[in-house]
Every structure is written in C-alpha cells, then in structure tokens.
Design a protein around this motif. Structure first.
Motif, PDB file in Angstrom:
ATOM      1  N   THR A   8       0.562  -0.994   0.075  1.00  0.00           N
ATOM      2  CA  THR A   8      -0.008   0.092  -0.077  1.00  0.00           C
ATOM      3  C   THR A   8       1.031   1.260  -0.099  1.00  0.00           C
ATOM      4  O   THR A   8       1.516   1.357   0.919  1.00  0.00           O
ATOM      5  N   LEU A  99      -5.684  -0.270   3.074  1.00  0.00           N
ATOM      6  CA  LEU A  99      -5.021  -1.111   4.114  1.00  0.00           C
ATOM      7  C   LEU A  99      -6.024  -2.259   4.423  1.00  0.00           C
ATOM      8  O   LEU A  99      -5.642  -3.417   4.968  1.00  0.00           O
ATOM      9  N   THR A 103      -5.075  -6.193   4.072  1.00  0.00           N
ATOM     10  CA  THR A 103      -5.011  -6.841   5.477  1.00  0.00           C
ATOM     11  C   THR A 103      -5.977  -8.167   5.311  1.00  0.00           C
ATOM     12  O   THR A 103      -5.472  -9.297   5.768  1.00  0.00           O
ATOM     13  N   THR A 116       3.814  -1.254   3.909  1.00  0.00           N
ATOM     14  CA  THR A 116       3.062  -0.200   3.992  1.00  0.00           C
ATOM     15  C   THR A 116       4.015   0.957   3.559  1.00  0.00           C
ATOM     16  O   THR A 116       4.984   1.160   4.132  1.00  0.00           O
ATOM     17  N   HIS A 134      -0.331   3.213  11.483  1.00  0.00           N
ATOM     18  CA  HIS A 134      -0.771   2.019  11.083  1.00  0.00           C
ATOM     19  C   HIS A 134      -0.726   0.901  12.058  1.00  0.00           C
ATOM     20  O   HIS A 134      -1.506  -0.079  12.047  1.00  0.00           O
ATOM     21  N   ARG A 290       3.927  -7.737   8.529  1.00  0.00           N
ATOM     22  CA  ARG A 290       3.628  -6.480   8.278  1.00  0.00           C
ATOM     23  C   ARG A 290       5.102  -5.750   8.505  1.00  0.00           C
ATOM     24  O   ARG A 290       5.419  -5.677   9.474  1.00  0.00           O
TER      25      ARG A 290
END
Length: 328
Positions: A8, A99, A103, A116, A134, A290
């Motif tokens: 993202t 997002l 996810t 991200t 985030h 992540r």
C-alpha cells in the motif's frame, strides 16, 4: 514457491508513490502487488520521467516474480488522484480502504505479507477517522490486543512499550500487564519471525537514571522491574530496567537481540540516527507479516526525483525474510 507481497503506497500526494515507482524499476525476489489508483501511479511516473508498465493483478494467474519496469496493480480509485505534493481529506477513505483490503488478503492467505508506505495521520483524523497509526489500525483490523512496534536498522532491533502516545500520557499508558504482554510478544516473534532461538532482551527504564532507586520516579520499581522479574523466573533472558541514556552504548548491545524502549522517541531517535532511510518498521503480534518504511510522506520532495526507495526496498526484503523464517 514465489511469494506475493502486497504493497500500500500510502498518501497519494507523498513520496510513497515515488518510492513504489522506484522499487518497480529494480529486480525483486517476489511478486509485488500495489494497491493503488493507476492514475496516481501513471501521473507520478510521467512527472518523474520513469517508464513503467502497469498491469491489473489477477488472483487466478500464475504467480511470477516482478520484473524491472513493470508493476502489478490492485486498482482502487482515489477521490483526488492528481495532488502530488499536497494532501486532501477526501483521500482518507481511499487510503484506509487499501489497508483494509490488503490486510484481508493477508488474513485469508491471498498474500504472504503486507508492506505499507507512509500516510499523514492528521489528514485521516481530520476526515473523521480515529487513526493513531498503522500499528494501531492493523491491530484493530486483525483483532490483535497487543501489537508491538519494532524498528530494525542494521543489527539493532528496538521495540516500543508505548507507540503514538503524547509524552505526558506515557506513564499512564504503562502498567505491569502491558510491559509483560509486550515482552512476551517481542520474545515470541523474535523466535518465530526472526529465527532467534533464545533471544536476549534489554529493557529501558522510563525515568532518568532508571528512576535512581525511586528518587526520580517509581515506574521502574512498581511497573517495569516486576514484569521483568516474572519473565526472568520463566527462563527468559531479559535484562533491566537500565537507564535509557546508556542502554544503546555499543558494548552493552554486543550480546543483545532487541531493546525494549518505553516510549516512541526513546527508541526511534537512536534507530533513525543509526540508519534513517535504511530502517524497517515491523509490527509484531499480528497474525500477518507487516513491514513498513521508516519515513513520512515528505510532501515537499514528492515528484522531484529526490526521494529514495531504500527503506521501502528494505521493508520488502524484510517481509520476504520473515515469511521464509516462518515457513522454515
């Protein structure tokens, strides 16, 4: 097996777009899928003078390693796609939608990891959304009770006991259970995701001189030390609390796998001094992988060609490493 990394890029007006385009020019070891508005990517690539071939992501297609000069796009539509160097509250819902979908894709194993880009928290909050960052948002999406922010630069790993909390509120945000849970998550993910069999963790104090035996604050005596002792009795290799001003001296870090800082700037100042632009943000405790860049949106240099994609590349490489460690 070739891994799928979903990306993202973040704020449409910021350098996350520039970095995504630069990343796409380099050889990769995974399939990179950017969740973004194709118009945003194309307009910025043109502004930067970069040739980039976009193709829509097809979940049913055979996974293939991303080739230089090409980028797969999971298309979303921004409210205001051409705002290089500026922000708009109208794009807040677009940012959060990317997002959420990314996810979801990680949770259902469509993607192996999420990387991200930077966002502007103020703009998202001004649009009416409660967005601390985030770390907190992804915890909410994944129903995670104790997310832990970990920054990695070179050989140093620094986790945070509290994240995006005003300094005046840090003592109130700390309690024995919070410190205990954070250390347990840190210990577990150092084992599972970083493949460190018996991690050694150094814990910082909150106050100057780690409270000086209670004369400069009692959080060390009443909160931090009791949590450390509980885990030490379980066999964890944990040291502390130690004064924050000496926690990061090289001699002390030689045998340490990670440091737990009590608040944002206590830990991140050291990390960014050591390797700004080369550091990676990893969220521990989530049921997904992540990683993220170590910088902000840098609106002032968006579209100028001055942005470096080094941190984004490091974040992609780290995500791939963590995925492989989990599968080993």
């Amino acid at each position: 097996m070739i891994k799928k990394i979903v990306l993202t890029p973040g704020q449409p007006g910021g350098i996350g777009i520039d970095c995504t385009i630069a990343l796409a020019q380099q050889p990769q070891q995974a399939e990179i899928i950017a969740m973004a508005d194709p118009q945003v990517i194309e307009a910025r690539a043109k502004k930067l003078g970069q040739t980039l071939k976009l193709s829509d992501y097809n979940p049913d297609a055979t996974t293939s390693i991303s080739k230089p000069g090409q980028l797969k796009i999971f298309p979303f539509t921004a409210a205001e796609p051409d705002i290089c160097g500026s922000t708009s509250t109208k794009n807040a819902s677009y940012i959060l939608a990317t997002l959420e979908r990314a996810t979801e894709g990680c949770l259902n194993n469509e993607f192996h990891a999420l990387v991200t880009g930077p966002v502007n928290k103020t703009i998202i909050n001004e649009a009416g959304y409660n967005f601390q960052g985030h770390t907190e948002y992804l915890a909410k999406l994944t129903h995670t009770t104790t997310p832990v922010m970990l920054l990695v630069a070179k050989q140093l790993r620094v986790a945070l006991a509290t994240t995006h909390v005003p300094l005046r509120d840090v003592p109130k945000a700390m309690n024995q259970a919070k410190i205990l849970q954070t250390l347990e998550v840190l210990h577990q993910d150092l084992q599972l995701k970083f493949a460190i069999a018996n991690p050694k963790i150094l814990v910082c104090g909150l106050n100057p001189h780690a409270g000086e035996g209670g004369f400069l604050g009692t959080e060390e005596l009443n909160v931090i030390a009791p949590a450390v002792k509980i885990l030490q009795q379980k066999g964890y290799k944990i040291i502390g609390p130690v004064p924050g001003d000496t926690a990061f001296i090289p001699e002390r870090l030689q045998t340490i796998d990670a440091v737990l800082a009590m608040y944002h700037d206590q830990g991140l100042t050291v990390i960014k001094h050591l390797g700004f632009g080369q550091a990676v943000n990893v969220t521990l405790g989530l049921p997904i992988i992540r990683t993220s860049v170590d910088h902000g949106t840098a609106l002032d240099i968006a579209g100028t060609g001055k942005a470096s994609a080094s941190s984004l590349q490091k974040a992609v490489d780290m995500a791939l490493k963590l995925v492989n460690n989990l599968e080993a």
